[in-house]
Design a protein around this motif. Sequence first.
Motif, PDB file in Angstrom:
ATOM      1  N   GLU A  28       0.835  -1.187   0.000  1.00 14.47           N
ATOM      2  CA  GLU A  28       0.000   0.000   0.000  1.00 14.47           C
ATOM      3  C   GLU A  28       0.878   1.247   0.000  1.00 14.47           C
ATOM      4  O   GLU A  28       1.753   1.393   0.853  1.00 14.47           O
ATOM      5  N   VAL A  29       0.646   2.103  -0.982  1.00 13.60           N
ATOM      6  CA  VAL A  29       1.397   3.357  -1.074  1.00 13.60           C
ATOM      7  C   VAL A  29       0.442   4.485  -0.701  1.00 13.60           C
ATOM      8  O   VAL A  29      -0.644   4.598  -1.272  1.00 13.60           O
ATOM      9  N   THR A  30       0.810   5.251   0.282  1.00 19.18           N
ATOM     10  CA  THR A  30      -0.079   6.325   0.739  1.00 19.18           C
ATOM     11  C   THR A  30       0.566   7.700   0.623  1.00 19.18           C
ATOM     12  O   THR A  30      -0.122   8.699   0.727  1.00 19.18           O
ATOM     13  N   HIS A  31       1.864   7.709   0.420  1.00 22.81           N
ATOM     14  CA  HIS A  31       2.550   8.995   0.375  1.00 22.81           C
ATOM     15  C   HIS A  31       3.169   9.231  -0.992  1.00 22.81           C
ATOM     16  O   HIS A  31       3.895   8.395  -1.502  1.00 22.81           O
ATOM     17  N   GLY A  32       2.824  10.377  -1.533  1.00 26.42           N
ATOM     18  CA  GLY A  32       3.370  10.708  -2.835  1.00 26.42           C
ATOM     19  C   GLY A  32       4.151  12.011  -2.768  1.00 26.42           C
ATOM     20  O   GLY A  32       4.340  12.579  -1.695  1.00 26.42           O
ATOM     21  N   GLN A  33       4.576  12.433  -3.924  1.00 25.44           N
ATOM     22  CA  GLN A  33       5.367  13.656  -3.996  1.00 25.44           C
ATOM     23  C   GLN A  33       4.455  14.828  -4.334  1.00 25.44           C
ATOM     24  O   GLN A  33       3.637  14.751  -5.241  1.00 25.44           O
ATOM     25  N   ASN A  34       4.660  15.877  -3.574  1.00 23.95           N
ATOM     26  CA  ASN A  34       3.840  17.064  -3.762  1.00 23.95           C
ATOM     27  C   ASN A  34       4.531  18.007  -4.734  1.00 23.95           C
ATOM     28  O   ASN A  34       5.016  19.055  -4.350  1.00 23.95           O
ATOM     29  N   LYS A  35       4.609  17.598  -5.957  1.00 23.94           N
ATOM     30  CA  LYS A  35       5.322  18.467  -6.893  1.00 23.94           C
ATOM     31  C   LYS A  35       4.615  18.506  -8.235  1.00 23.94           C
ATOM     32  O   LYS A  35       3.697  17.724  -8.496  1.00 23.94           O
TER      33      LYS A  35
ATOM     34  N   ILE B 206       7.734   0.009  -1.851  1.00 26.36           N
ATOM     35  CA  ILE B 206       6.817   1.109  -1.497  1.00 26.36           C
ATOM     36  C   ILE B 206       7.546   2.448  -1.597  1.00 26.36           C
ATOM     37  O   ILE B 206       7.022   3.421  -2.142  1.00 26.36           O
ATOM     38  N   SER B 210       6.580   5.431  -4.050  1.00 29.04           N
ATOM     39  CA  SER B 210       6.229   6.712  -3.414  1.00 29.04           C
ATOM     40  C   SER B 210       7.050   7.855  -3.985  1.00 29.04           C
ATOM     41  O   SER B 210       6.535   8.951  -4.224  1.00 29.04           O
ATOM     42  N   TRP B 213       5.692   8.799  -7.285  1.00 29.46           N
ATOM     43  CA  TRP B 213       4.263   9.116  -7.380  1.00 29.46           C
ATOM     44  C   TRP B 213       4.035  10.608  -7.143  1.00 29.46           C
ATOM     45  O   TRP B 213       4.240  11.116  -6.048  1.00 29.46           O
ATOM     46  N   ILE B 214       3.597  11.288  -8.169  1.00 26.25           N
ATOM     47  CA  ILE B 214       3.284  12.708  -8.042  1.00 26.25           C
ATOM     48  C   ILE B 214       1.795  12.829  -7.750  1.00 26.25           C
ATOM     49  O   ILE B 214       0.953  12.438  -8.557  1.00 26.25           O
ATOM     50  N   LEU B 215       1.505  13.331  -6.570  1.00 27.44           N
ATOM     51  CA  LEU B 215       0.111  13.452  -6.141  1.00 27.44           C
ATOM     52  C   LEU B 215      -0.644  14.405  -7.055  1.00 27.44           C
ATOM     53  O   LEU B 215      -0.201  15.532  -7.276  1.00 27.44           O
ATOM     54  N   THR B 283      -1.949  -1.200  -3.607  1.00 25.98           N
ATOM     55  CA  THR B 283      -3.045  -0.256  -3.408  1.00 25.98           C
ATOM     56  C   THR B 283      -2.445   1.132  -3.242  1.00 25.98           C
ATOM     57  O   THR B 283      -1.487   1.302  -2.491  1.00 25.98           O
ATOM     58  N   VAL B 284      -2.993   2.072  -3.955  1.00 21.79           N
ATOM     59  CA  VAL B 284      -2.515   3.454  -3.848  1.00 21.79           C
ATOM     60  C   VAL B 284      -3.627   4.293  -3.254  1.00 21.79           C
ATOM     61  O   VAL B 284      -4.738   4.327  -3.765  1.00 21.79           O
ATOM     62  N   ARG B 285      -3.308   4.909  -2.103  1.00 19.60           N
ATOM     63  CA  ARG B 285      -4.317   5.632  -1.344  1.00 19.60           C
ATOM     64  C   ARG B 285      -3.705   6.934  -0.837  1.00 19.60           C
ATOM     65  O   ARG B 285      -2.871   6.923   0.055  1.00 19.60           O
ATOM     66  N   PRO B 286      -4.098   8.065  -1.445  1.00 27.91           N
ATOM     67  CA  PRO B 286      -3.473   9.318  -1.019  1.00 27.91           C
ATOM     68  C   PRO B 286      -3.913   9.706   0.391  1.00 27.91           C
ATOM     69  O   PRO B 286      -5.104   9.785   0.661  1.00 27.91           O
ATOM     70  N   GLU B 287      -2.964   9.871   1.262  1.00 26.78           N
ATOM     71  CA  GLU B 287      -3.296  10.257   2.630  1.00 26.78           C
ATOM     72  C   GLU B 287      -2.972  11.714   2.912  1.00 26.78           C
ATOM     73  O   GLU B 287      -3.502  12.311   3.829  1.00 26.78           O
TER      74      GLU B 287
END
Lengths: 427, 290
Positions: A28-35, B206, B210, B213-215, B283-287
């Motif tokens: 599970e990936v929950t943190h991404g890059q804010n860019k 992960i 991460s 992964w660009i939100l 699973t990709v879940r933006p927190e």
Amino acid sequence: MNIIKIFQVTIMLILTMIYSPLYAVDLEVTHGQNKALPIALVPFDGDNNLGLSKTIKKDLSRTGSFKFIKYDSNEKPHNALQTNFNYWRQSGANYLIIGNIEQQGSQLSVHVQLLDPVAKAHILLSKEYKISKDQSRALAHHISNMIYQQLTGNKGIFSTRLAYIDVERTQKHKPKYKLVISDYDGTNPQTLLVSTQPIMSPSWSPDGQYIAYVSFENKKAEIYVVDVSTGRRNRLTSFPGINGAPSWSPDGRQLVVVLSKSGSPNLYLIDLNSRKLTQLTRGMSINTEPKFTADGKAITFTSNRGGSPQIYQLNLSNHAIKRLTFDGNYNASAHMTPKQKKLVILHRRSKSFSIAVQDLKSGSVTPISFSKQDESPSVSPNGKMVVYATKVNGKGRLRISTLDGKVNFKLPPSYGDMQEPAWSPYA
Amino acid sequence: MSWLYSKALGMSLLLHTVILIFLLYSPSHTAKNYTIKKPIKPVSTEVIKTVAISSETIESAINKIKADKQRKQQQELAKSNRLKALAEQARKQRILEQQKLNKIKRNQKKALSKQRALLAKQQKEQALIEKNKQKLKRLKARLAKEEAEERKRIAKLKAEQAKQLEAKRLEEEKRKQEAQHQAELKKRQQQQLVDAEVDRYKALIIRAISQNWILPPGVDQSLSCQFKLSLEPSGEVKKVELIKSSGDPVLDRSAQTAIYHASPLPVPTTPAAFNVFKVVSLTVRPERET
């Protein structure tokens, strides 16, 4: 009711079962890059002096959501077939915009493609347009909208317009007050009205067809509505005292205005069909700058009822009023975002006035402009940007900031004082 | 069997009854004798009276007496004869009666003896049957006893056998368990090593995704999407399948791009640990909101 619920639960369970096969590893990936999203735009073939690709690039960069990467100048594909996907996969660009333009006299044939070199589905968009040369800028904005929506899921505002007041003062003549309409980026300004008396507070109707504004052409404040396409005008109110700050209801049937016919400035609703007035606020304090919320259920306004100017919200169903701002002793000119999660305000901190964004849930206030003399914020219809007026060398100028404050750019200056910008709806 | 006895018993009972009736209704001996004795009683007392009477008269009287006497004698004689005949007849009758009686008695005796014989025979038979019955019963009892004993013996034998088998089985099981335990221990130790490696690489994967992964700006935090990744031993992402869309194509695509960008993913080099990563659910879940 219960059966439906059971049915829903069953469906959910089935779906869960279908969608959750057992895997040896469940990550599970929950943190991404804010860019910003890295993308690349290869100037369109045949776009030497039209500036189409340039406008698209500018539009997209101004949102703050994209970062244009540098790439090998030997790689200049103009359609998907020519594209060396292996190169672009390595380039760091998540998306690639390419296109070509063919000119035939004053006619243009524009072909644009949005490619995804990283994933397998390469072509996200592929569009072809036939336009006349003078429509190229409008087309560029249209293409920007499509790409923006495709890549962010949000509607683009690149085809929307601004209305603002431009005041020309010369030593020889009387000042000229103009109601001007331009593209969202300040280009292509068109003067809709000119008056020797002050014009103030332009406000767009929700369909973008009309603008309500205040005019002093009869030596007193009156509210007019002007048809944007024909310039035909209609006077709406001419009560004694203040007739000001009109703002349209989202359904376009009503306007909320400020009238001081009974003493102090109070808010009134005007039904556009019946011209019937409904008083919303009472009392001796000042109530002004009303604006409907996007759902049409409430009106935000500025009032000094608590001693200092603060933002209040009036619930239209029961006329209950609650205070929204608490940070600082001066908050005015509120404009709520379409999703009604944020409030854009004119906020004073120490001695400077800046545009700030208040999170309505947490109440935290974040300034997004820093020139000390900013005013009149107006939020874009997608809630991502705000246009506001500022002073540069004593002259009124307009600027646009993204709501997160990451991007801030100025609009082309006029000869006069630019004031009170109002961002149009999508239409 | 019993119906036979009951038949014999019935017969004997019938016979006895018949005899009894016969005995009861036959004429009594005493009554017969009495009738026979009666005519013997009146004989002569007239002789003494004649002595004191005249000659003539005496004569005549004598004659008369003589005649009388003669008549009387004759009468007497006739009477006697008659009596004699009667007696004779009575005697004869008596004899006859006696004979008859004897015959009856004989017959009775005969029937009785016959009856007795039959009864004896029956009793004998009965006894024999009874004896046989007893014998059979005893035999049966003995057989049952023997059988029970046999059964008991077999059961005991079986129990013993089962006990032995169980013991054997237990021993076997114990040995197996021991072996299994050892194997498991070994496996567990290996698994622990593998698990540790797997966990480490899970975290690495992960992190790799991460970082790529660009939100999407303002993404809805209540959304999530799920992918099925097929990985090469090199870590290269062979296949990315969206198995559950978030409903937001921008979020789905941002995650997919991150996966591709992160390829090759860090994967364990030991085959046992890598096998776990052949197919991975992600699973990709933006927190965090942008």
